[in-house]
Write an enzyme that holds these catalytic residues in place. Structure first.
Site, short mmCIF file in Angstrom:
data_model
loop_
_atom_site.label_atom_id
_atom_site.label_comp_id
_atom_site.label_asym_id
_atom_site.label_seq_id
_atom_site.Cartn_x
_atom_site.Cartn_y
_atom_site.Cartn_z
N GLU A 94 5.49 -6.85 0.39
CA GLU A 94 5.16 -8.20 0.85
C GLU A 94 4.79 -9.02 -0.38
OE1 GLU A 94 2.10 -10.60 3.83
OE2 GLU A 94 1.94 -8.42 3.62
N ARG A 145 -0.57 8.31 0.37
CA ARG A 145 -0.88 7.20 -0.53
C ARG A 145 -1.34 7.74 -1.89
NH1 ARG A 145 -2.12 1.95 1.38
NH2 ARG A 145 -3.48 1.73 -0.44
N LYS A 198 -4.71 -4.39 -1.85
CA LYS A 198 -4.31 -5.72 -2.31
C LYS A 198 -5.41 -6.75 -2.03
CE LYS A 198 0.70 -6.16 -2.54
NZ LYS A 198 1.87 -6.85 -1.97
#
Length: 797
Positions: free
Chosen positions: A280, A500, A510
């Site tokens: 994104e 992760r 983020k």
């Protein structure tokens, strides 16, 4: 619930919640039943099998076979599971050998139609092996092994003998075979003796005579170590059931590609692997994205396929052109080449039309609940008051949303999934919301934007992605991902989640990174203290070192364990040790005057840029001027010497790196005895002195001329705690000493030619890289990593 291609209906009534009694009722022993309850997947599968069998109790032999079906049944052939259960209940399949053969047959068959004749032949349905046949074959097998039986007696491998009988009678009763073999052995050998019952003596290993040093040969690496992508299936295998979607009313959708859908997909792609890296564009990429790139781009490259760089741009309020440009640039820097650059917004029209189809199927509706009301209703598992509004009404309202006729926050389009489902990701997720915000890529054409949950799986399908790879937190979204594809009869990619990447003393979120940048806790997205890829690059870390670190982590579904930052530093240090040339720099200079060297005399010394460089290779050396005035580190001098100190002290000698031994003869102090202004020393031009300590140094290049002055930035861990993300006051854990700026460092003249991208080892100080703040008259260096880790070693503990 409306029916759709690719889904199979389960039992009409809701299955009862898993109960220990129901598992015990089919003959399982207490421990097996309790273990089944401890595993969520086994519990769900066994409950479904019992429901499909329609039994409340049965013989233990049948129950054990049903348990095997629940734990070993191939996911790609779930459509045939009810048939197999009938064979077991009718005792046409009545032992484990037959069941194993049946499972193997069905695994190969997949969702294709079942040929009962071939199936029954493959698993021995109707074949009767009499006890007399078993007795005869056991006798034959024992005769064939008589020599070993006489020699080994009761230590003979009975399992091996049973296996030889099973080869001749694969459908014979295994228990009868074993009992007959044991009975015959007693007849042949007689009762067990004391020697038979005694534990065998372990033979002492004789030490071989040492002739020469024996080198240990390491075990060959596994296939996964050689090729981490070997765990992924080929595109043509994508007909298996991806997941079972359980509904509160007992329905089960078994998501898988039909033969026709898969054939159409393979025709479009040519059978190639198609992956996507879908960031994104709402911030800079961090090292966790490096792992995603390694998996997405790496799998496509390894299989000679293609990987899209797809911008997941469904939220115009958070996305910027700056981030889009950065991501494209950093992907290239990381060594990856996208097949195509696409945007989710490229598919806005397709997604809109699919949303209309979903409404027409009765599987989506326009809702007017506020976010707070939606949250409350989800917690209470209550349907929205607008859930059952007429299809035509939702179509009209959705059209009004599309044209900006409804205010922001006054309506959403929600998928009609399952509000009573235990999985909150099936609680009528939002598909579209209204936003009167121009889009950085699509412009001002749209007043409605799709959600991630709606768009992600559909664009994966529209781009014919073969492997949709994501991190483990998306595991609970699998049912929702496939629900939408099944509901709209779309091609279904293979989804696989990996762990992760979490690294100590840093934050990877983020949201948290954005807070650090916007609130100016750090100096921008490329601050060298951050684990953003821009920050790591500015610090002097290469993409090859990052990819080496990622490869060493592996790409399996392990837990989200915290990786120590020293492990990353190890890979950085390993590479820089090979590529960084050596130079001399003094961070905190202390003046030394060589009293027995004439004023104006300059001795040019050859210094090696690489430790193992040949003496006769001029290209691997640089010139270091040795003059009357030079500088050492302040920390390398003490007024009082000690045994563990290898620096300079009054009356003591040290070796200057690449040059001569010097001996301190006088100390010039300032206003107080602790303020040292200058050291007087004598050098030994013959190098006859052999001191233990070796110091780095920098001299005046010519009389009265100051050495090259540079700025050096030293970085430490950004956070004091190993896992600051777990702290409520995570900003309070910031390390106040994470950055030190040294403005008056001295360097050898050769460093004046350094340019952005150059990397060096400042001897005894660490590895450094030229920073982007450098100017022609003012070089700035960032310390990439120290020479040793925090444990004093050249690698992680």
């Amino acid at each position: 619930m409306a029916t759709a291609s690719g889904r199979d209906k389960g039992p009409a009534a809701a299955a009862p919640p898993p109960q220990l009694e129901s598992f015990l009722a089919i003959g399982l022993d207490q421990r097996t039943a309790e273990n089944a309850l401890a595993n969520r997947k086994v519990t769900a599968n066994l409950t479904a099998v019992i429901a499909e069998a329609g039994v409340t109790g049965c013989d233990k032999s049948v129950g054990n076979l049903l348990y095997t079906v629940a734990t070993k049944y191939p996911a790609n052939a779930l459509v045939h599971r009810p048939d197999l259960i009938k064979y077991i209940l009718l005792e046409k399949i009545k032992n484990s050998a037959q069941l194993d053969a049946a499972l193997s047959f069905l695994s190969t068959l997949g969702p294709d139609s079942l040929d009962r004749v071939k199936f029954e032949e493959a698993c021995g349905v109707g074949v009767v092996v009499s006890f007399e046949e078993i007795q005869s074959t056991v006798t034959d097998v024992l005769n064939e092994n008589m020599e070993a039986i006489v020699e080994q007696r009761y230590r003979i491998n009975v399992g091996s003998l049973c296996g030889q009988v099973r080869k001749k009678h694969p459908w014979g009763d295994a228990k009868s075979v074993k009992e007959e073999i044991e009975k015959k052995l007693v007849e042949i050998l007689g009762p067990k003796t004391e020697a038979d019952n005694a534990k065998p003596m372990k033979k002492k290993k004789e030490k071989p005579t040492k002739v020469e040093e024996v080198k240990t040969v390491a075990a060959p690496p596994s296939e996964e170590e050689l090729n981490p992508y070997s765990i992924f299936p080929q595109p043509e295998e994508n007909f298996k059931v991806h997941t079972e979607i359980f509904f509160c009313d007992g329905n089960i959708w078994r998501a898988h590609n039909t033969k026709s859908i898969l054939e159409k997909h393979l025709k479009v792609t040519g059978g190639k692997v198609m992956t996507r890296f879908p960031p994104e564009p709402n911030g800079y990429l961090h090292i966790g994205h490096a792992k995603a790139m390694f998996i997405d781009f790496g799998l496509a490259k390894e299989r000679n396929g293609h990987c899209y760089l797809r911008f997941d741009d469904t939220n115009p309020e958070a996305e910027k052109k700056e981030y889009i440009d950065h991501i494209q640039e950093i992907v290239t820097w990381m060594g990856w080449e996208p097949y195509k650059v696409t945007y989710t917004s490229d598919y806005f029209q397709d997604l809109y039309e699919l949303a209309i189809s979903l409404i027409k199927k009765g599987l989506a509706y326009v809702d007017h609940q506020t976010p707070e009301e939606i949250k409350e209703y989800r917690e209470k598992k209550m349907n929205s008051p607008w859930r059952d509004r007429p299809i035509e009404e939702s179509l009209k309202l959705f059209e009004d949303m599309r044209h900006g006729l409804i205010a922001e926050g006054k309506a959403t389009l929600r998928m009609k999934q399952d509000m009573q489902n235990d999985n909150k990701n099936m609680a009528d997720l939002i598909a579209y919301r209204i936003k009167f915000t121009p889009h950085p890529h699509a412009g001002d054409k749209w007043f409605i934007y799709p959600s991630y949950d709606y768009a992600h799986c559909l664009v994966d399908s529209l781009e014919n992605i073969t492997h949709s790879l994501c991190t483990l937190e998306f595991d609970i979204r699998r049912p929702s991902y496939y629900w939408l594809l099944v509901a709209l009869d779309q091609y279904q990619p293979y989804v696989w989640e990996y762990s992760r990447l979490n690294i100590s003393n840093n934050v990877m979120s983020k949201r948290k990174l954005n807070r650090l940048v916007t609130d100016k806790w750090v100096d921008g997205w490329d601050d060298p203290r951050l684990l953003t890829l821009a920050g790591l690059r500015r610090r002097g870390v290469s993409s090859t070192a990052i990819n080496s670190f990622i490869r060493g982590m592996g790409i399996t579904r392990s837990d989200n364990s915290l990786i120590r930052v020293e492990r990353l530093e190890y890979h950085i240090r390993e590479e820089l040790n090979r590529v960084a040339s050596r130079v001399l720099v003094v961070l905190h200079p202390l003046k030394v005057v060589i009293t027995n060297l004439d004023y104006g005399t300059i001795i040019n010394i050859d210094a090696k840029m690489w430790p193992n460089a040949p003496d006769n290779d001029a290209s691997a050396h640089y010139k270091v001027p040795f003059s009357r005035t030079l500088y050492i580190e302040q920390s390398d001098f003490r007024l009082k010497d000690s045994k563990d100190f290898y620096g300079l002290a009054p009356g003591k000698s040290v070796m200057l790196r690449h040059a001569f031994p010097i001996k301190c003869t006088e100390v010039i102090c300032g206003d107080n005895p602790d303020s040292i202004v200058e050291i007087r020393a004598e050098y030994d031009p013959s190098k006859a002195t052999k001191p233990k300590g070796v110091l780095h140094w920098v001299a005046e290049p010519s009389p009265g001329v100051e050495p090259l002055k540079v700025e050096v930035r030293l970085f430490e861990k950004l956070f004091l705690s190993e896992n600051p993300a777990e702290l409520e006051d995570w900003l309070g854990d910031l390390n106040p000493q994470s950055k030190e700026v040294v403005k008056g460092a001295y360097a050898v003249p050769s460093l004046a030619n350094a340019v952005l991208g150059d990397k060096f080892q400042f001897e005894r100080l660490g590895y450094f890289a030229v920073d982007s703040d450098s100017t022609p008259g003012g070089l700035v260096f960032n310390r990439t990593v120290t020479l040793k880790d925090s444990y004093g070693k050249a690698g992680p503990k």
